[in-house]
Motif scaffolding. Sequence first.
Motif, mmCIF file in Angstrom:
data_model
loop_
_atom_site.group_PDB
_atom_site.id
_atom_site.type_symbol
_atom_site.label_atom_id
_atom_site.label_comp_id
_atom_site.label_asym_id
_atom_site.label_seq_id
_atom_site.Cartn_x
_atom_site.Cartn_y
_atom_site.Cartn_z
ATOM 1 N N LEU A 155 -8.721 0.436 11.110
ATOM 2 C CA LEU A 155 -7.007 -0.296 10.065
ATOM 3 C C LEU A 155 -6.423 0.975 9.986
ATOM 4 O O LEU A 155 -6.417 1.715 9.661
ATOM 5 C CB LEU A 155 -7.946 -0.420 8.691
ATOM 6 N N GLU A 200 -16.959 7.470 3.091
ATOM 7 C CA GLU A 200 -18.901 7.387 3.856
ATOM 8 C C GLU A 200 -19.398 8.600 3.839
ATOM 9 O O GLU A 200 -19.332 8.934 5.379
ATOM 10 C CB GLU A 200 -19.324 6.387 4.475
ATOM 11 N N TYR A 256 -11.719 6.849 0.733
ATOM 12 C CA TYR A 256 -12.853 6.487 0.571
ATOM 13 C C TYR A 256 -13.813 7.324 1.346
ATOM 14 O O TYR A 256 -12.715 7.331 2.713
ATOM 15 C CB TYR A 256 -13.682 4.931 0.306
ATOM 16 N N GLU A 283 -12.097 5.918 4.336
ATOM 17 C CA GLU A 283 -10.579 5.295 4.343
ATOM 18 C C GLU A 283 -9.557 5.743 3.619
ATOM 19 O O GLU A 283 -9.521 7.011 2.512
ATOM 20 C CB GLU A 283 -10.891 4.460 2.816
ATOM 21 N N SER A 284 -8.528 6.028 4.434
ATOM 22 C CA SER A 284 -7.329 6.569 3.196
ATOM 23 C C SER A 284 -5.833 5.715 3.562
ATOM 24 O O SER A 284 -6.409 4.117 4.285
ATOM 25 C CB SER A 284 -6.429 7.880 4.479
ATOM 26 N N VAL A 285 -4.840 5.813 2.631
ATOM 27 C CA VAL A 285 -3.988 4.465 2.965
ATOM 28 C C VAL A 285 -3.174 4.077 4.282
ATOM 29 O O VAL A 285 -3.161 2.875 4.360
ATOM 30 C CB VAL A 285 -3.012 5.030 1.608
ATOM 31 N N LYS A 286 -3.463 5.412 5.325
ATOM 32 C CA LYS A 286 -2.750 4.625 5.798
ATOM 33 C C LYS A 286 -3.203 4.420 7.190
ATOM 34 O O LYS A 286 -3.424 4.170 8.359
ATOM 35 C CB LYS A 286 -1.830 5.822 7.030
ATOM 36 N N TRP A 287 -5.251 4.889 7.178
ATOM 37 C CA TRP A 287 -6.105 4.488 8.310
ATOM 38 C C TRP A 287 -7.420 4.969 7.473
ATOM 39 O O TRP A 287 -7.712 5.415 6.840
ATOM 40 C CB TRP A 287 -5.937 5.671 9.159
ATOM 41 N N SER A 288 -8.488 3.514 8.518
ATOM 42 C CA SER A 288 -9.652 3.466 8.458
ATOM 43 C C SER A 288 -10.447 3.734 10.111
ATOM 44 O O SER A 288 -9.793 3.354 10.705
ATOM 45 C CB SER A 288 -10.135 2.621 7.412
ATOM 46 N N GLY A 289 -11.265 4.642 9.783
ATOM 47 C CA GLY A 289 -11.810 5.144 11.093
ATOM 48 C C GLY A 289 -13.044 6.133 10.456
ATOM 49 O O GLY A 289 -13.775 5.935 9.423
ATOM 50 N N HIS A 290 -13.489 6.654 11.881
ATOM 51 C CA HIS A 290 -14.369 7.814 11.856
ATOM 52 C C HIS A 290 -14.647 8.859 12.462
ATOM 53 O O HIS A 290 -13.567 8.118 13.395
ATOM 54 C CB HIS A 290 -16.034 7.122 11.819
ATOM 55 N N LEU A 291 -14.960 9.244 11.768
ATOM 56 C CA LEU A 291 -15.204 10.809 12.855
ATOM 57 C C LEU A 291 -16.294 11.104 13.831
ATOM 58 O O LEU A 291 -17.597 10.691 13.454
ATOM 59 C CB LEU A 291 -14.281 12.119 12.431
ATOM 60 N N GLU A 292 -16.208 12.316 14.383
ATOM 61 C CA GLU A 292 -16.889 12.248 15.746
ATOM 62 C C GLU A 292 -17.488 13.707 15.390
ATOM 63 O O GLU A 292 -16.991 15.413 14.652
ATOM 64 C CB GLU A 292 -17.249 12.463 16.698
ATOM 65 N N ASN A 303 -12.043 16.361 17.545
ATOM 66 C CA ASN A 303 -11.620 15.429 16.485
ATOM 67 C C ASN A 303 -11.170 15.438 15.271
ATOM 68 O O ASN A 303 -11.924 15.090 14.589
ATOM 69 C CB ASN A 303 -12.838 14.516 16.770
ATOM 70 N N VAL A 343 -2.782 11.110 8.037
ATOM 71 C CA VAL A 343 -3.233 9.674 7.155
ATOM 72 C C VAL A 343 -3.417 9.397 5.694
ATOM 73 O O VAL A 343 -3.744 8.776 5.440
ATOM 74 C CB VAL A 343 -4.988 9.606 7.260
ATOM 75 N N VAL A 392 0.525 -1.351 0.041
ATOM 76 C CA VAL A 392 0.032 0.236 0.015
ATOM 77 C C VAL A 392 1.086 1.145 0.297
ATOM 78 O O VAL A 392 1.854 1.079 0.508
ATOM 79 C CB VAL A 392 -0.565 -0.202 1.817
ATOM 80 N N GLY A 399 -2.464 1.004 8.108
ATOM 81 C CA GLY A 399 -1.584 0.275 7.130
ATOM 82 C C GLY A 399 -2.411 0.387 6.110
ATOM 83 O O GLY A 399 -1.690 -0.546 4.825
ATOM 84 N N SER A 450 -17.288 8.286 8.220
ATOM 85 C CA SER A 450 -16.340 7.306 7.981
ATOM 86 C C SER A 450 -15.340 7.137 6.990
ATOM 87 O O SER A 450 -15.978 7.588 5.669
ATOM 88 C CB SER A 450 -16.968 5.459 7.957
#
Lengths: 100, 130, 250
Positions: free
Chosen positions: A77, B44, B42, B62-71, B14, B37, A13, A79, B60
């Motif tokens: 996730l 959402e 992507y 997705e980045s190359v370094k991290w997938s997660g969500h914000l408040e 956040n 990040v 990646v 990385g 929600s």
Amino acid sequence: MELYEMKLINYKVEHGKLLRISVEFQGDRITQIRITGDFFVHPEESLFEIERLLIGKRVNEIKPVLRYFVRTKGVQLVGFSVEDLVEALNLAMVDKETQA
Amino acid sequence: MDEELPKGLLYNDNHSWVKVNGDVVEVGITKPFANSVKEFVYIELPEQGKEIKKGETYVSMESVKWSGHLESPVSGEIVEVNNALFDEPSLLNQDPYKHWIMRVKLLDKDELNGLMDADQALANLSCKLG
Amino acid sequence: MKWRLLPMMELNGAMQMAIDEAILTARARHKVPNTIRFYTWKPSCVTIGYFQSAQQEVDLEKAKQAGVDVVRRYTGGGAVLHDNEVTYSIVLTESDVPSNIIDSYKKLCLPIVYALRLLGLKAEFAPINDILVSGRKISGNAQTRKQGVVLQHGTLLLKVDIAKMFSLLKVPNEKLRDKVIERASARVTSLEQELGRSVAVDEVIAALEKGFTAVLGISLERGKLTRFESELAKRLAREKYATKEWSFMR
């Protein structure tokens, strides 16, 4: 009857980690999959749940399933992204076709 | 680490900013966060027409370094979402202050008092060690 | 509440990983306070991340010949050779850190950055979990959260031997081994390299201690492992970390 085919793919990646995927296909359905690499998944068990989720699914239908899982379970996730995982599996599929 | 945050905006703890335009505010993410990040692949987006509460997940990503969500930094009705981000998530890396994620009609303007200004947010974020 | 600081321990890799997990479990059961410890590895050890496959990453034959242990960690991340370094581990309740992993790494890495600056280095935190000096990596960090408790441990390289490291790790293409080593050398550094002198473990630990107290705003009380932790660690080392079943799980 389509043969079971085992594929190994290393997917780097960009700016991220390395995904190593060992996947078995029957046609375009995943029958076995193991994802290893230097990434992080929080909580850790989610990765194993993701692997189980993918069994029996077609590669072209897994993206929304994975996204839904990550979002609803609040998985983080580090990385790699769902996008990367799907891209790696697509590459594994293509590889399979050119070999046939 | 030399980081800056635009002065006219309000911030939560956040990685999100708020731009106040009367009753309706714009919400987006900060540049320091986008930089850490790396490239978004992507987004959402939240659902237009839905109610959002402060502290709830609004996006929600997705980045190359991290997938997660914000408040969410605010509560109210989501009146508009920035659909362009769905097609090109990397717009957020290019200019996170121009490309807002959602527009929210505030439920209670007083809620904004709980947010930080640029100086406070920068201090909160600071890598500088005393 | 005061945090506990454990004495420096030099032990084998399986034991060190077992102790980290034992402290996490003890904390989850409220038997001990938040805890920080520093340790070194003897013999040298390669640890692999929780999601890695030992066989894919490590040249097991070479490691065996060199007398280097191979242990899977409880935490994710990559393969690391623990040779000339000081490792720290911090165990604290999940409510004490941001829920966003990125933010929590930053919070727990800044003490290390502080410590390096105390030693005179221009250190900086590089998201998501690295610490750099002059743009080169001097520390890698890994975190796990279990039972409402966070365990983060990380390395601080005193001296680095890249060639030795790569002699134990598998490279994608043997012909490219030299290239890989060359590229890695440019991306990694150590305290000795940056300070231009050898650095004692004690000196590093003293700086790290100051880093944690200053940045986290805590006070440390010197203590030791409880009986519960020692017994549990011994069992974990024996039944988990030293076993092939665990290390070759994937």
